[in-house]
Write a protein that holds these residues in place. Structure first.
Motif, PDB file in Angstrom:
ATOM      1  N   MET A  31       0.841  -1.206   0.000  1.00  0.00           N
ATOM      2  CA  MET A  31       0.000   0.000   0.000  1.00  0.00           C
ATOM      3  C   MET A  31       0.874   1.253   0.000  1.00  0.00           C
ATOM      4  N   GLY A  32       2.015   1.179   0.697  1.00  0.00           N
ATOM      5  CA  GLY A  32       2.938   2.312   0.745  1.00  0.00           C
ATOM      6  C   GLY A  32       3.717   2.490  -0.555  1.00  0.00           C
ATOM      7  N   GLY A  33       3.812   1.430  -1.372  1.00  0.00           N
ATOM      8  CA  GLY A  33       4.411   1.573  -2.702  1.00  0.00           C
ATOM      9  C   GLY A  33       3.456   2.337  -3.617  1.00  0.00           C
ATOM     10  N   PHE A  34       2.175   1.982  -3.524  1.00  0.00           N
ATOM     11  CA  PHE A  34       1.161   2.767  -4.227  1.00  0.00           C
ATOM     12  C   PHE A  34       1.253   4.235  -3.793  1.00  0.00           C
ATOM     13  N   GLY A  35       1.322   4.436  -2.467  1.00  0.00           N
ATOM     14  CA  GLY A  35       1.396   5.797  -1.945  1.00  0.00           C
ATOM     15  C   GLY A  35       2.658   6.536  -2.391  1.00  0.00           C
ATOM     16  N   ALA A  36       3.774   5.818  -2.463  1.00  0.00           N
ATOM     17  CA  ALA A  36       5.038   6.466  -2.851  1.00  0.00           C
ATOM     18  C   ALA A  36       4.951   6.995  -4.287  1.00  0.00           C
ATOM     19  N   LEU A  37       4.295   6.232  -5.157  1.00  0.00           N
ATOM     20  CA  LEU A  37       4.115   6.709  -6.532  1.00  0.00           C
ATOM     21  C   LEU A  37       3.062   7.818  -6.567  1.00  0.00           C
ATOM     22  N   HIS A  38       1.901   7.537  -5.986  1.00  0.00           N
ATOM     23  CA  HIS A  38       0.780   8.467  -6.096  1.00  0.00           C
ATOM     24  C   HIS A  38       1.102   9.818  -5.459  1.00  0.00           C
ATOM     25  N   THR A  39       1.682   9.795  -4.255  1.00  0.00           N
ATOM     26  CA  THR A  39       1.967  11.048  -3.560  1.00  0.00           C
ATOM     27  C   THR A  39       3.023  11.856  -4.313  1.00  0.00           C
ATOM     28  N   ALA A  40       4.023  11.158  -4.875  1.00  0.00           N
ATOM     29  CA  ALA A  40       5.054  11.870  -5.643  1.00  0.00           C
ATOM     30  C   ALA A  40       4.444  12.516  -6.895  1.00  0.00           C
ATOM     31  N   PHE A  41       3.470  11.841  -7.511  1.00  0.00           N
ATOM     32  CA  PHE A  41       2.830  12.420  -8.703  1.00  0.00           C
ATOM     33  C   PHE A  41       1.871  13.559  -8.326  1.00  0.00           C
ATOM     34  N   GLN A  42       1.277  13.480  -7.123  1.00  0.00           N
ATOM     35  CA  GLN A  42       0.374  14.561  -6.693  1.00  0.00           C
ATOM     36  C   GLN A  42       1.172  15.795  -6.266  1.00  0.00           C
ATOM     37  N   PRO A  92       4.608  16.749  -7.351  1.00  0.00           N
ATOM     38  CA  PRO A  92       5.865  16.536  -8.093  1.00  0.00           C
ATOM     39  C   PRO A  92       6.868  17.671  -7.900  1.00  0.00           C
ATOM     40  N   GLU A  93       6.435  18.787  -7.378  1.00  0.00           N
ATOM     41  CA  GLU A  93       7.365  19.879  -7.068  1.00  0.00           C
ATOM     42  C   GLU A  93       8.037  19.656  -5.718  1.00  0.00           C
ATOM     43  N   THR A  94       7.502  18.719  -4.940  1.00  0.00           N
ATOM     44  CA  THR A  94       7.991  18.495  -3.583  1.00  0.00           C
ATOM     45  C   THR A  94       8.991  17.353  -3.508  1.00  0.00           C
ATOM     46  N   PHE A  95       8.714  16.267  -4.244  1.00  0.00           N
ATOM     47  CA  PHE A  95       9.551  15.074  -4.150  1.00  0.00           C
ATOM     48  C   PHE A  95      10.398  14.899  -5.407  1.00  0.00           C
ATOM     49  N   GLY A  96      11.708  14.805  -5.212  1.00  0.00           N
ATOM     50  CA  GLY A  96      12.602  14.639  -6.355  1.00  0.00           C
ATOM     51  C   GLY A  96      12.710  13.196  -6.834  1.00  0.00           C
ATOM     52  N   LYS A  97      12.568  12.251  -5.904  1.00  0.00           N
ATOM     53  CA  LYS A  97      12.706  10.832  -6.248  1.00  0.00           C
ATOM     54  C   LYS A  97      11.722  10.015  -5.425  1.00  0.00           C
ATOM     55  N   THR A  98      11.290   8.887  -6.005  1.00  0.00           N
ATOM     56  CA  THR A  98      10.387   8.009  -5.274  1.00  0.00           C
ATOM     57  C   THR A  98      10.694   6.555  -5.602  1.00  0.00           C
ATOM     58  N   ALA A  99      10.632   5.710  -4.570  1.00  0.00           N
ATOM     59  CA  ALA A  99      10.892   4.275  -4.749  1.00  0.00           C
ATOM     60  C   ALA A  99       9.687   3.481  -4.273  1.00  0.00           C
ATOM     61  N   ALA A 100       9.166   2.635  -5.161  1.00  0.00           N
ATOM     62  CA  ALA A 100       7.926   1.902  -4.886  1.00  0.00           C
ATOM     63  C   ALA A 100       8.185   0.405  -4.990  1.00  0.00           C
ATOM     64  N   PRO A 133       9.096  13.315 -10.950  1.00  0.00           N
ATOM     65  CA  PRO A 133      10.053  12.729  -9.994  1.00  0.00           C
ATOM     66  C   PRO A 133      10.805  11.563 -10.636  1.00  0.00           C
ATOM     67  N   GLU A 134      12.025  11.323 -10.199  1.00  0.00           N
ATOM     68  CA  GLU A 134      12.724  10.099 -10.616  1.00  0.00           C
ATOM     69  C   GLU A 134      12.048   8.903  -9.954  1.00  0.00           C
ATOM     70  N   ILE A 135      11.827   7.847 -10.732  1.00  0.00           N
ATOM     71  CA  ILE A 135      11.018   6.719 -10.267  1.00  0.00           C
ATOM     72  C   ILE A 135      11.854   5.441 -10.210  1.00  0.00           C
ATOM     73  N   PHE A 136      11.741   4.731  -9.070  1.00  0.00           N
ATOM     74  CA  PHE A 136      12.386   3.421  -8.904  1.00  0.00           C
ATOM     75  C   PHE A 136      11.314   2.429  -8.495  1.00  0.00           C
ATOM     76  N   MET A 137      11.108   1.394  -9.317  1.00  0.00           N
ATOM     77  CA  MET A 137      10.089   0.380  -9.013  1.00  0.00           C
ATOM     78  C   MET A 137      10.731  -1.000  -8.953  1.00  0.00           C
ATOM     79  N   ALA A 138      10.192  -1.852  -8.050  1.00  0.00           N
ATOM     80  CA  ALA A 138      10.639  -3.247  -8.016  1.00  0.00           C
ATOM     81  C   ALA A 138       9.491  -4.124  -7.541  1.00  0.00           C
ATOM     82  N   CYS A 139       9.475  -5.371  -8.030  1.00  0.00           N
ATOM     83  CA  CYS A 139       8.473  -6.327  -7.557  1.00  0.00           C
ATOM     84  C   CYS A 139       9.035  -7.743  -7.703  1.00  0.00           C
ATOM     85  N   GLY A 140       8.687  -8.590  -6.757  1.00  0.00           N
ATOM     86  CA  GLY A 140       9.112  -9.992  -6.809  1.00  0.00           C
ATOM     87  C   GLY A 140       8.304 -10.755  -7.831  1.00  0.00           C
TER      88      GLY A 140
END
Lengths: 264, 264, 264, 264
Positions: free
Chosen positions: B126-137, B139-147, B206-213
């Motif tokens: 849920m926090g990975g969803f939030g890390a992407l969504h909040t960074a997109f909402q 985008p002037e605040t967060f430079g990078k996000t990892a989900a 924002p710069e985006i870093f995603m990973a999933c098993g």
């Protein structure tokens, strides 16, 4: 007076949550250290569950000398702005959290709150509403309940329309707590419904202590509920005195009701 | 490594809430005590906002040696089971809480997270969803996000009907977080909507870093969002490797992404 | 009013320790959320370091409305039963912990307590002794100090013999805090020694506020130090009124001295 | 896994102190909420008292899955840099605090640690010394003890002279913990003294588990105590393997000894 903070996984809330406790079991002992493996005689202790108001969280506001003087523990949950109700959304069952899960957890972990006779509730404002409502939803669990300056706003909520609300919060907020406003009065979110169910089922009624300041903006709501209880012939203590919706009033009546609830 | 717990009144949430912090500013100093009223030279420190998953609360899961090694503070809020979204109900604006109020509060109180260049996000499930969504909402605040293992379930939510839900939670729960499911895809609860808005407005991404098993039950949701970003020509790092939806995977990728985000 | 708990590694104490803070920087803001990346105008805030008594630990006893009303933060360390002195044993340098390391840490972490003009001390009982002694040991750091019902027992300690002590603690305890009792009066553990050093060095003297209850068992110790300050022509406020050695007196004088210290 | 923080007044330490606990009693329950006033069947739980090292304080370092897997609670006190010994100064009786008062308090408050058979100790470095020493001082209280990389420095302390010490701390520090160094070997601060007393009194000996890394600077101290136990014909587990004085070694051996102590 021992102060505890406990973080645990709540099955009802579907998440970790933190509650606080106060336990007056660390008084100075004559002759410490005791004989090894010896025993210390203890009086059984009652337990008070304490419900905070809107905007608040777990924090103790009972005057500090009362737990020692009257020998009771305090359990202080955080209820966010839930109105301490069982809402429809998964994990928003705050009444069940308090009245079933938390009582059970405290019983298992601390050996406290073992019977209806030693398990009491108290709250102010939104927590006053919760103190009444939760006690009526779990009348076999709570022997006594004290409700201060209670936000008994169920009749106001019942009139709310989509897009509306009041100066505290919007329609969606109240719908999230109470369910569909147009059905509140018939639902279990209405403490009056629960009182009538207890009477109809010839169940045990918790002992009720209510108070409200005459300058409180919620005074008419409290008078109305007082009249309802009288009409239903439900025995209760009801007090009014000069006061507004503030901590001074709540500490004054905590100090007034605790001796009535916990004294012999 | 200093560990902090901060309880404050959130204007956004309309209540007190507690967040935690880790600040690696207590290393052993040669020659302590310093000259009275002297100064200690310090390197500027970046800040990582860390979002927990469903059922969780504020708790640090970043491997303990990373903040010192890469010189960053961590801010760890509690988001209950909110999906870190701005819901309709008063006080349930979790995206604004994180992306505006908490960043601002940390900036004013600690002098940290002063610019987009030193304010990052990370979360799992849920926090990975939030890390992407909040960074997109914001985008002037967060430079990078990892989900990590992100619960990108907005398409599933969009199909939900009253009385329904999934095996995690019911329709009313998802409606409370995302708003009316039938309108989710067009709404700002959909991270794709926000990405398109940034592109249309020629805003900073924002710069985006995603990973999933590859064994994670959310793997297809993550692949789908990865394809969406590719279609939109949004630069991002996307990684998959053997793993399920558990702490081992999140600690592995925290240790992998932190050097990529915070290293030179 | 934000409440913080901070655990960090103290170089002075050679171990992790926890202190608490109160910062009145979470008042409700009109027009929240603010413009993104906007700034909130703030008044500079003074800081009060608060020292507990024998048997106590970090806990706030300043009446809750004062920090907001007079716009100051509170820093509340734990000093065990150290008498807030620099003892000989490694890691038992409590005066240096408070007067150098903790002030410096708060300054670096929160941007508070930046100058002598906004860094004050207050304490009761053992913490009253500490409030005077620490201010005299670090007179460039603390601009004002308030000492309530102070345990100014250095003359009593000076008479103690091995095997002795008083009804509070034994000789070894006092030796551990004050050093060899037979040398206390000449040592820096004696606040009178420090006062004379400041005068001799033409250093800055902190503003001093003292109070003691006329029924307090420490009243003569306080009168004696009051006379000493008069003899040394050190300007100070000294008050007595009916009262014993209890929280009622300390809250009364906290409420009396805070406006004198923090008001214009 | 529930995490608790408990602040209480210790009669032994003459002050408030905080300890932490971990109790694995919040697992997800099928069929919650339970029948009102129903009971939940529980397995009895053992308890592990966990002692930190020099520079540390109460913090859990046992790998997180072990308490659930082996069904035990953890109690984690703060011992400052006391070497967990009963010193001469009033309020510095740390061995009695752990071995008598805290066990008794946990028993009374939580119903845990009720018998020698379910009350165990573990520690590393200074806490490894404490785990051995405290178990030998209270052999009727602790059934098993595990000592990792133990700071068994009593022979080194015995040689210290006024003005001396070692590269960790000065003479006054060691004198404050162990008493007069020249008398340490005969005193109860020496764990060998206590072992001989148990043997002489035909008392119960706790089960002992020791480990040290071959690269640890304390390896010879541990080998020496191992030989002492062999000479005294005290049954014990002793293990060495590649490792230094760090958290990796302690977590490895916590994971190795817990199954040996708590498994069937």
């Amino acid at each position: 007076m021992a102060e505890l903070s406990i973080n645990f996984y709540s099955n009802t809330l579907h998440r970790n949550t933190t509650f606080k406790m106060v336990i007056p079991n660390d008084k100075r002992l004559d002759g410490f250290p005791p004989v090894e493996n010896g025993t210390i005689e203890e009086k059984p202790m009652k337990t008070l569950f304490l419900l905070h108001g809107y905007t608040g969280d777990a924090g103790n506001w009972v005057p500090f000398w009362l737990p020692e003087q009257y020998n009771f523990a305090i359990v202080i949950p955080s209820g966010e702005n839930s109105f301490w109700l069982d809402a429809e959304a998964t994990g928003h069952q705050y009444a069940t959290y308090i009245g079933a899960e938390l009582v059970d957890y405290v019983r298992r972990t601390f050996g406290l709150a073992k019977s209806r006779e030693d398990t009491y509730l108290m709250g102010f404002s939104m927590g006053g509403f919760g103190a009444l409502h939760t006690a009526f939803q779990f009348p076999e669990t709570f022997g006594k309940t004290a409700a201060l300056s209670s936000a008994l706003i169920h009749h106001e909520v019942a009139t709310m329309q989509p897009g509306g609300g009041n100066n505290i919060a919007n329609y969606e907020y109240y719908r999230g707590c109470f369910g569909d406003p147009s059905k509140v009065l018939e639902s279990d979110a209405n403490p009056e419904t629960l009182v009538k169910k207890i009477i109809a089922g010839k169940g045990k009624m918790p002992e009720i202590f209510m108070a409200c300041g005459t300058e409180d903006f919620l005074i008419e709501n409290n008078r109305e509920f007082h009249r309802f209880l009288e009409e239903q012939k439900v025995k209760h203590v009801y007090m009014e005195s000069k006061g507004i919706h503030d901590m001074n009033f709540w500490q004054e009546y905590a100090a007034k009701f605790v001796p009535m609830m916990f004294g012999e």
